[in-house]
Scaffold this active site. Structure first.
Site, PDB file in Angstrom:
ATOM      1  N   TYR A  21      43.576  48.890  36.201  1.00 52.21           N
ATOM      2  CA  TYR A  21      43.949  48.993  37.611  1.00 52.21           C
ATOM      3  C   TYR A  21      44.986  50.103  37.765  1.00 52.21           C
ATOM      4  O   TYR A  21      45.690  50.455  36.807  1.00 52.21           O
ATOM      5  CB  TYR A  21      44.527  47.670  38.129  1.00 52.21           C
ATOM      6  CG  TYR A  21      43.534  46.544  38.119  1.00 52.21           C
ATOM      7  CD1 TYR A  21      42.758  46.261  39.244  1.00 52.21           C
ATOM      8  CD2 TYR A  21      43.338  45.759  36.982  1.00 52.21           C
ATOM      9  CE1 TYR A  21      41.826  45.233  39.235  1.00 52.21           C
ATOM     10  CE2 TYR A  21      42.408  44.730  36.962  1.00 52.21           C
ATOM     11  CZ  TYR A  21      41.660  44.476  38.099  1.00 52.21           C
ATOM     12  OH  TYR A  21      40.734  43.460  38.073  1.00 52.21           O
ATOM     13  N   ASP A  50      41.278  33.999  34.979  1.00 49.77           N
ATOM     14  CA  ASP A  50      42.639  34.126  34.453  1.00 49.77           C
ATOM     15  C   ASP A  50      43.691  34.188  35.559  1.00 49.77           C
ATOM     16  O   ASP A  50      44.860  34.441  35.289  1.00 49.77           O
ATOM     17  CB  ASP A  50      42.738  35.390  33.595  1.00 49.77           C
ATOM     18  CG  ASP A  50      42.365  36.644  34.376  1.00 49.77           C
ATOM     19  OD1 ASP A  50      41.163  36.800  34.672  1.00 49.77           O
ATOM     20  OD2 ASP A  50      43.256  37.455  34.698  1.00 49.77           O
ATOM     21  N   LYS A  67      36.830  47.110  32.106  1.00 49.37           N
ATOM     22  CA  LYS A  67      36.627  46.603  33.468  1.00 49.37           C
ATOM     23  C   LYS A  67      37.346  47.542  34.419  1.00 49.37           C
ATOM     24  O   LYS A  67      38.528  47.858  34.226  1.00 49.37           O
ATOM     25  CB  LYS A  67      37.179  45.188  33.607  1.00 49.37           C
ATOM     26  CG  LYS A  67      37.137  44.653  35.042  1.00 49.37           C
ATOM     27  CD  LYS A  67      37.827  43.309  35.147  1.00 49.37           C
ATOM     28  CE  LYS A  67      37.927  42.833  36.584  1.00 49.37           C
ATOM     29  NZ  LYS A  67      38.660  41.552  36.706  1.00 49.37           N
TER      30      LYS A  67
END
Length: 271
Positions: free
Chosen positions: A148, A27, A177
């Site tokens: 993140y 992506d 993730k």
């Protein structure tokens, strides 16, 4: 008789019978253009499927034009976007809807959340994530949340990664993730978050070879995480199909792939 939901059926396309998954993230084109090394998408996605990846993450345009029609590799459509043409490229915005992804034939939904960008940006990110999570429930779509944290905050890298992963799980992620700075953090991600966690592959270069990355990934998998989600280590490799196959075999060492790239479906009653 138990009823199997649409989400359960789709999750079984992402996970092998060992409860693990290997995803390829492709992506990056929206964020970095060509700078990441992500070039011609059609041959890359064919190579990823040939290598036996469990799933590939792409934006809607790539899904529409380049994702091969096949049975072996699940399609995850990414809903978040930003560009590094902006000085604040960490802040993502919604660029696609769950409904549009479903129309494209997606097997699952992917979103990116970067926290620690400021109160207003964090509020907007959480609001967007909550809305996507609700739509995923409505459409029976599994939700992968890529987490993140902007560096430089008050928390250690380990504490920040764990906090962001928990946020994703609390907001309804089916798979998280996460970045992991060390094996101790990977073990905590595997045991404390409550949903399957896949570890990000990270940056290439810095003197590390692909063989070095394989060894690091092997150690990470031994901590109990549910798999890997790797981008640059695959699509910048001279042979992406070979890289995919090597990582797939690392994640699923005892699960032979069929000619279609499929393993026996994951038994959800054993999850």
């Amino acid at each position: 008789m138990s009823i199997i939901s649409g989400k359960d059926r789709r999750l079984a396309r992402l996970f092998g019978p060992d409860g693990r998954t290997f995803l390829v993230a492709a992506d990056h084109g929206v964020t970095t253009g060509f700078d990441s090394g992500l070039g011609d998408m059609a041959p890359l996605l064919s190579a990823v499927a040939d290598g036996g990846a469990d799933g590939v993450v792409v934006h809607r345009g790539t899904a529409k034009r380049h994702a091969p029609v096949q049975r072996g590799t699940a399609l995850l459509v990414h809903l978040s976007g930003s560009t590094n043409l902006s000085p604040d490229g960490d802040v993502k915005t919604a660029v696609c809807s769950v409904e549009s992804a479903v129309a494209l034939g997606a097997d699952a939904i992917s979103v990116h959340v970067t926290l620690g960008c400021g109160a207003a940006d964090d509020r907007a990110a959480l609001a967007d994530l909550g809305a996507v999570s609700s739509d995923c429930e409505r459409f029976g779509m599994p939700l992968l949340v890529m987490t993140y944290v902007r560096p430089g905050g008050p928390r250690s890298a380990s504490a920040a990664a764990l906090h962001a992963a928990r946020v994703a799980a609390e907001m309804g992620a089916d798979v998280v993730k996460a970045t992991s700075p060390d094996l101790e953090t990977s073990h905590a991600l595997a045991t404390r978050i409550g949903v399957p966690v896949v570890v990000a592959g990270g940056e290439t270069g810095r003197g590390a070879t692909f063989e070095d990355f394989l060894e690091t990934s092997r150690q990470t998998l031994e901590t109990g995480v549910a798999g890997l989600c790797v981008g640059r280590w695959v699509f910048t490799h001279a042979n992406p199909a070979t890289a995919t196959r090597a990582l797939r075999d690392l994640v699923h060492p005892r699960v032979p792939a069929t000619p279609a790239g499929l393993a026996e479906p994951f038994d959800l009653t054993r999850a």
